[in-house]
Design a protein around this motif. Structure first.
Motif, PDB file in Angstrom:
ATOM      1  N   LYS A   1      42.211   2.591  92.008  1.00 59.27           N
ATOM      2  CA  LYS A   1      41.852   2.910  90.624  1.00 59.27           C
ATOM      3  C   LYS A   1      40.335   2.792  90.473  1.00 59.27           C
ATOM      4  CE  LYS A   1      43.456   3.667  86.373  1.00 59.27           C
ATOM      5  NZ  LYS A   1      43.608   2.623  85.371  1.00 59.27           N
ATOM      6  N   ILE A   2      39.744   3.777  89.823  1.00 57.73           N
ATOM      7  CA  ILE A   2      38.314   3.753  89.512  1.00 57.73           C
ATOM      8  C   ILE A   2      38.162   3.862  88.006  1.00 57.73           C
ATOM      9  CG2 ILE A   2      36.060   4.836  89.880  1.00 57.73           C
ATOM     10  CD1 ILE A   2      37.232   6.166  92.391  1.00 57.73           C
ATOM     11  N   HIS A   3      37.371   2.983  87.419  1.00 59.76           N
ATOM     12  CA  HIS A   3      37.037   3.047  86.000  1.00 59.76           C
ATOM     13  C   HIS A   3      35.548   3.351  85.873  1.00 59.76           C
ATOM     14  CE1 HIS A   3      40.562   0.029  85.607  1.00 59.76           C
ATOM     15  NE2 HIS A   3      40.993   1.252  85.468  1.00 59.76           N
ATOM     16  N   LEU A   4      35.217   4.379  85.132  1.00 58.80           N
ATOM     17  CA  LEU A   4      33.819   4.753  84.947  1.00 58.80           C
ATOM     18  C   LEU A   4      33.430   4.633  83.481  1.00 58.80           C
ATOM     19  CD1 LEU A   4      33.515   7.995  87.147  1.00 58.80           C
ATOM     20  CD2 LEU A   4      32.979   5.638  87.787  1.00 58.80           C
ATOM     21  N   ALA A   5      32.307   3.974  83.229  1.00 56.49           N
ATOM     22  CA  ALA A   5      31.691   3.944  81.900  1.00 56.49           C
ATOM     23  C   ALA A   5      30.591   4.994  81.909  1.00 56.49           C
ATOM     24  CB  ALA A   5      31.118   2.561  81.621  1.00 56.49           C
TER      25      ALA A   5
ATOM     26  N   PRO B   1      38.645  -4.700 103.517  1.00 57.26           N
ATOM     27  CA  PRO B   1      38.913  -4.334 102.111  1.00 57.26           C
ATOM     28  C   PRO B   1      37.662  -4.042 101.284  1.00 57.26           C
ATOM     29  CG  PRO B   1      40.352  -6.128 102.781  1.00 57.26           C
ATOM     30  CD  PRO B   1      39.397  -5.904 103.914  1.00 57.26           C
ATOM     31  N   ASP B   2      36.580  -4.810 101.488  1.00 60.42           N
ATOM     32  CA  ASP B   2      35.358  -4.570 100.716  1.00 60.42           C
ATOM     33  C   ASP B   2      34.750  -3.209 101.055  1.00 60.42           C
ATOM     34  OD1 ASP B   2      35.600  -6.977  99.449  1.00 60.42           O
ATOM     35  OD2 ASP B   2      34.122  -8.029 100.683  1.00 60.42           O
ATOM     36  N   GLN B   3      34.813  -2.848 102.328  1.00 61.68           N
ATOM     37  CA  GLN B   3      34.295  -1.541 102.731  1.00 61.68           C
ATOM     38  C   GLN B   3      35.182  -0.420 102.177  1.00 61.68           C
ATOM     39  OE1 GLN B   3      33.661  -1.113 106.965  1.00 61.68           O
ATOM     40  NE2 GLN B   3      33.326   1.099 106.821  1.00 61.68           N
ATOM     41  N   ALA B   4      36.491  -0.664 102.176  1.00 62.89           N
ATOM     42  CA  ALA B   4      37.416   0.329 101.616  1.00 62.89           C
ATOM     43  C   ALA B   4      37.144   0.549 100.133  1.00 62.89           C
ATOM     44  CB  ALA B   4      38.864  -0.133 101.824  1.00 62.89           C
ATOM     45  N   ARG B   5      36.835  -0.526  99.429  1.00 65.09           N
ATOM     46  CA  ARG B   5      36.534  -0.416  97.996  1.00 65.09           C
ATOM     47  C   ARG B   5      35.293   0.461  97.774  1.00 65.09           C
ATOM     48  NH1 ARG B   5      35.947  -5.314  97.242  1.00 65.09           N
ATOM     49  NH2 ARG B   5      38.148  -5.810  96.908  1.00 65.09           N
ATOM     50  N   ALA B   6      34.276   0.265  98.595  1.00 64.89           N
ATOM     51  CA  ALA B   6      33.058   1.068  98.472  1.00 64.89           C
ATOM     52  C   ALA B   6      33.331   2.527  98.822  1.00 64.89           C
ATOM     53  CB  ALA B   6      31.961   0.499  99.383  1.00 64.89           C
ATOM     54  N   GLN B   7      34.183   2.749  99.837  1.00 66.86           N
ATOM     55  CA  GLN B   7      34.530   4.121 100.209  1.00 66.86           C
ATOM     56  C   GLN B   7      35.272   4.831  99.081  1.00 66.86           C
ATOM     57  OE1 GLN B   7      36.780   3.617 103.823  1.00 66.86           O
ATOM     58  NE2 GLN B   7      34.963   3.473 105.114  1.00 66.86           N
TER      59      GLN B   7
ATOM     60  N   PHE C   1      35.063   4.322  95.888  1.00 63.25           N
ATOM     61  CA  PHE C   1      34.134   4.669  94.803  1.00 63.25           C
ATOM     62  C   PHE C   1      33.270   5.867  95.180  1.00 63.25           C
ATOM     63  CE2 PHE C   1      29.920   4.246  92.805  1.00 63.25           C
ATOM     64  CZ  PHE C   1      30.298   4.427  91.481  1.00 63.25           C
ATOM     65  N   GLU C   2      32.652   5.835  96.341  1.00 64.74           N
ATOM     66  CA  GLU C   2      31.713   6.899  96.714  1.00 64.74           C
ATOM     67  C   GLU C   2      32.432   8.228  96.952  1.00 64.74           C
ATOM     68  OE1 GLU C   2      28.519   7.116  96.634  1.00 64.74           O
ATOM     69  OE2 GLU C   2      28.288   5.045  95.966  1.00 64.74           O
ATOM     70  N   ARG C   3      33.556   8.184  97.636  1.00 65.96           N
ATOM     71  CA  ARG C   3      34.264   9.428  97.930  1.00 65.96           C
ATOM     72  C   ARG C   3      34.918  10.002  96.675  1.00 65.96           C
ATOM     73  NH1 ARG C   3      37.008   7.450 103.710  1.00 65.96           N
ATOM     74  NH2 ARG C   3      34.989   7.089 104.757  1.00 65.96           N
ATOM     75  N   GLY C   4      35.413   9.129  95.832  1.00 62.59           N
ATOM     76  CA  GLY C   4      35.993   9.601  94.580  1.00 62.59           C
ATOM     77  C   GLY C   4      34.941  10.234  93.689  1.00 62.59           C
ATOM     78  N   LEU C   5      33.780   9.602  93.608  1.00 62.82           N
ATOM     79  CA  LEU C   5      32.706  10.139  92.767  1.00 62.82           C
ATOM     80  C   LEU C   5      32.142  11.432  93.351  1.00 62.82           C
ATOM     81  CD1 LEU C   5      31.330   9.466  90.134  1.00 62.82           C
ATOM     82  CD2 LEU C   5      29.612   8.159  91.404  1.00 62.82           C
TER      83      LEU C   5
ATOM     84  N   ARG D   1      27.134   4.715  84.021  1.00 63.39           N
ATOM     85  CA  ARG D   1      26.307   3.527  83.742  1.00 63.39           C
ATOM     86  C   ARG D   1      26.956   2.251  84.265  1.00 63.39           C
ATOM     87  NH1 ARG D   1      25.112   3.022  77.697  1.00 63.39           N
ATOM     88  NH2 ARG D   1      24.464   0.926  78.325  1.00 63.39           N
ATOM     89  N   ALA D   2      28.255   2.269  84.506  1.00 69.39           N
ATOM     90  CA  ALA D   2      28.949   1.106  85.065  1.00 69.39           C
ATOM     91  C   ALA D   2      30.270   1.588  85.648  1.00 69.39           C
ATOM     92  CB  ALA D   2      29.198   0.038  84.003  1.00 69.39           C
ATOM     93  N   ALA D   3      30.809   0.800  86.569  1.00 71.94           N
ATOM     94  CA  ALA D   3      32.059   1.208  87.216  1.00 71.94           C
ATOM     95  C   ALA D   3      32.818  -0.016  87.708  1.00 71.94           C
ATOM     96  CB  ALA D   3      31.770   2.152  88.385  1.00 71.94           C
ATOM     97  N   GLU D   4      34.112   0.174  87.869  1.00 75.70           N
ATOM     98  CA  GLU D   4      34.990  -0.824  88.485  1.00 75.70           C
ATOM     99  C   GLU D   4      35.919  -0.084  89.427  1.00 75.70           C
ATOM    100  OE1 GLU D   4      37.900  -4.425  87.013  1.00 75.70           O
ATOM    101  OE2 GLU D   4      38.230  -2.441  86.107  1.00 75.70           O
ATOM    102  N   THR D   5      36.122  -0.644  90.617  1.00 75.32           N
ATOM    103  CA  THR D   5      37.033  -0.051  91.597  1.00 75.32           C
ATOM    104  C   THR D   5      38.076  -1.079  91.988  1.00 75.32           C
ATOM    105  OG1 THR D   5      35.235   1.328  92.473  1.00 75.32           O
ATOM    106  CG2 THR D   5      37.210   1.104  93.829  1.00 75.32           C
ATOM    107  N   LEU D   6      39.336  -0.677  91.932  1.00 83.66           N
ATOM    108  CA  LEU D   6      40.452  -1.545  92.302  1.00 83.66           C
ATOM    109  C   LEU D   6      41.231  -0.898  93.437  1.00 83.66           C
ATOM    110  CD1 LEU D   6      41.805  -2.360  88.705  1.00 83.66           C
ATOM    111  CD2 LEU D   6      40.331  -3.811  90.117  1.00 83.66           C
ATOM    112  N   THR D   7      41.267  -1.554  94.595  1.00 87.26           N
ATOM    113  CA  THR D   7      42.073  -1.078  95.713  1.00 87.26           C
ATOM    114  C   THR D   7      43.469  -1.703  95.620  1.00 87.26           C
ATOM    115  OG1 THR D   7      41.472  -2.925  97.155  1.00 87.26           O
ATOM    116  CG2 THR D   7      39.983  -1.003  97.133  1.00 87.26           C
ATOM    117  N   PRO D   8      44.420  -1.243  96.436  1.00 92.19           N
ATOM    118  CA  PRO D   8      45.727  -1.908  96.445  1.00 92.19           C
ATOM    119  C   PRO D   8      45.652  -3.408  96.690  1.00 92.19           C
ATOM    120  CG  PRO D   8      45.918   0.209  97.522  1.00 92.19           C
ATOM    121  CD  PRO D   8      44.448   0.008  97.225  1.00 92.19           C
ATOM    122  N   HIS D   9      44.662  -3.863  97.473  1.00 95.71           N
ATOM    123  CA  HIS D   9      44.486  -5.305  97.662  1.00 95.71           C
ATOM    124  C   HIS D   9      44.133  -5.992  96.342  1.00 95.71           C
ATOM    125  CE1 HIS D   9      44.128  -4.053 101.906  1.00 95.71           C
ATOM    126  NE2 HIS D   9      44.553  -5.265 102.181  1.00 95.71           N
ATOM    127  N   ASP D  10      43.320  -5.341  95.537  1.00 98.43           N
ATOM    128  CA  ASP D  10      42.968  -5.899  94.233  1.00 98.43           C
ATOM    129  C   ASP D  10      44.170  -5.907  93.297  1.00 98.43           C
ATOM    130  OD1 ASP D  10      40.209  -6.225  94.924  1.00 98.43           O
ATOM    131  OD2 ASP D  10      39.920  -4.077  94.602  1.00 98.43           O
TER     132      ASP D  10
END
Length: 532
Positions: free
Chosen positions: A335-339, A417-423, A425-429, A444-453
């Motif tokens: 899940k990605i949340h974008l402000a 998992p931390d690298q997956a979270r960054a991937q 966000f970047e690939r989705g965007l 201006r702000a974002a939150e990324t939730l992986t299945p681990h989160d």
């Protein structure tokens, strides 16, 4: 009855747990709900992810809440406006055409016709038939699956099964044959049978695979599509909706309904283990050490968390434990949340829900990455813009995007998992920027939730939001396991009332309602035996 004694304890204040509690309390059962988090709602909570920006944490569209649950619990009287903001779907293809599917049949046909006149003619006919077929299956959502042991089924269960079979037969010969033909095939074949444009095929591919660890060419995906479409008939809300206040407004109404009926809800009260005495569930022990007793314990946590973690070792049959351990719980959606400071032009005229799935091959290649334990290089996306229908979710003039990223597997082979979270966000965007140019500069702000989160924050084993994949071998009388599909678990006094039981995921309330009905039947039967 002492302060720490209740008639029933419900573990988890997600939507199904609250539904169960409300039904039990309405029937005069003294009910306590214990929730680990600091607020009710589970994965359906609305929360702030950036200063001033709020969105639904996991589930972000309302379509499956069962009308009978709304009616029985008086949710509209408790403030729910489930069908206030209906959303249409926009299918975007990066660098290509767009299709807008709305409640206006003529406008939808005109939009599809710009891409394919043949698909414009076929789409309403094919989708109407699929919804009709799905409604026949959906009639069983609020029914208790029968036991494979004929003698274990009461008259009501046998009657419900007979009525279900009759409704299937009433589809008519042609529809019965079509349902038999398509039920187990893959959605790629189904889409190719009826449509020619990649935009429509890609849309169906995502609808049929969202939330499950399957690709569009995997068997069972048409069943998953029908399962999703079952809410588009009389067994759901008839379309996609964005409730004012986000999905948390559904939870707020359920909390009010449960407390008005007499239920007590305690937050910040995580359960450490079940109390098992003489092989019978007699209550729970909180992580604080507090013991709370009740002859009924209903868990809305997933089957693995309930049976493998909360039940002390040595209380379950080895074969049953093995079956629960082997449930497919490999979450594959992030899940990605974008402000945003505003909306890019491509999203301004959308219907509120945007799908970026350019074709069957695109979705299949995204799944190929997941099969080998990697985050998809080019995902398929479902994007919801909740601020189009509720501007209060963001500061004035600002917007929120809630994005489902398919596929980001829980079981990663070589990616931390931390690298997956960054991937994610970047690939989705990156994909969103291709489909809706100008998006990146507005973030201006974002939150990324992986299945681990999702597992850590919401207690979803494997990050699987359905509490177990919804496939033919994990539904109906096989959910969560054969012979234990009637909400009653092997330990007397322990019941399952979450999405890990029939009929599965979606914010429908059906599992909670069904479990409450079976619990109340058991209470009545015990009282009858005691009086005899």
């Amino acid at each position: 009855m002492s302060a720490n004694n209740y008639d029933a304890i419900v573990i988890g204040a997600g939507h199904n747990g609250l539904v169960t509690a409300a039904y039990l309390a309405k029937a005069g059962i003294k009910t306590l709900v214990v929730e680990a988090n600091d607020r009710p709602g589970g994965a359906a909570v609305t929360r702030e992810f950036a200063p001033g920006f709020r969105t639904s944490a996991v589930a972000h569209l309302l379509h499956a809440l069962h009308p009978r649950v709304i009616r029985d619990l008086g949710l509209e009287g408790h403030g729910l406006r489930a069908t206030q903001h209906r959303v249409g779907t926009t299918a975007l293809i990066p660098g290509g055409p767009r299709i807008d599917l709305t409640g206006d049949a003529a406008a939808t046909a005109a939009s599809i016709g710009k891409v394919s006149p043949a698909d414009a003619e076929a789409y309403p006919r094919v989708m109407a038939r699929l919804v009709r077929l799905s409604s026949a299956l959906g009639d069983f959502l609020l029914r208790t699956p029968p036991s494979p042991l004929a003698g274990a089924n009461d008259f009501q269960t046998k009657l419900a099964l007979g009525m279900f079979a009759l409704k299937l037969r009433m589809l008519g010969k042609k529809d019965m044959l079509e349902l038999s033909r398509i039920l187990t095939i893959n959605v790629a074949d189904l889409a190719t049978d009826f449509f020619e444009s990649d935009a429509i095929k890609g849309l169906l591919a995502l609808e049929a695979t969202l939330g499950v660890y399957l690709g569009p060419r995997s068997p069972n995906t048409v069943f998953n599509l029908l399962y999703r479409l079952s809410s588009f008939g009389k067994n759901g809300l008839g379309g996609f909706y964005l409730p004012t206040g986000g999905m948390g407004s559904v939870v707020d109404a359920l909390v009010k309904a449960a407390t008005a009926a007499g239920a007590t809800i305690r937050t910040g009260a995580p359960v450490e283990r079940l109390l098992i005495e003489k092989e019978i569930a007699t209550g729970v022990v909180l992580k604080s050490g507090e013991e709370i007793r009740a002859p009924i314990v209903a868990s809305s946590a997933d089957p693995q968390r309930t049976l493998l973690h909360l039940v002390p070792p040595g209380n379950l049959d080895i074969e049953f434990s093995k079956r629960i351990r082997h449930l497919r719980m490999n979450g594959c959606v992030a899940k990605i949340h974008l402000a945003l400071d505003g909306l890019p032009d491509a999203l301004k005229s959308s219907g509120g829900r945007v799908v970026v799935a350019p074709g069957i091959d695109h979705v299949e290649r995204a799944f190929d990455c997941a099969k080998y334990g990697r985050v998809s290089d080019k995902p398929a996306l479902e994007i919801v813009i909740p601020t189009l229908s509720d501007p209060s979710l963001a500061p004035a003039g600002k917007q929120v995007l809630s994005i489902l990223y398919q596929y980001a597997p829980y079981r990663l082979r070589a990616t931390p998992p931390d690298q997956a979270r960054a991937q994610v966000f970047e690939r989705g965007l990156d994909l969103l920027e291709q489909a809706a140019p100008g998006t990146r500069r507005l973030v201006r702000a974002a939150e990324t939730l992986t299945p681990h989160d999702l597992e850590t924050q919401f207690g979803l084993s494997g990050g699987q939001w359905h509490q177990g994949e919804v496939t033919l071998d994990q539904v109906f009388f096989l959910r969560p396991a054969a012979s234990f599909q009637r909400y009653r678990m092997p330990i007397p006094g322990l019941w399952l009332c979450g999405a890990g039981a029939h009929p599965g995921g979606n914010v429908s309330g059906a599992a909670g309602a069904n479990a409450a009905r079976e619990i109340l039947k058991d209470v009545k039967a015990r009282k009858t035996r005691a009086a005899a």
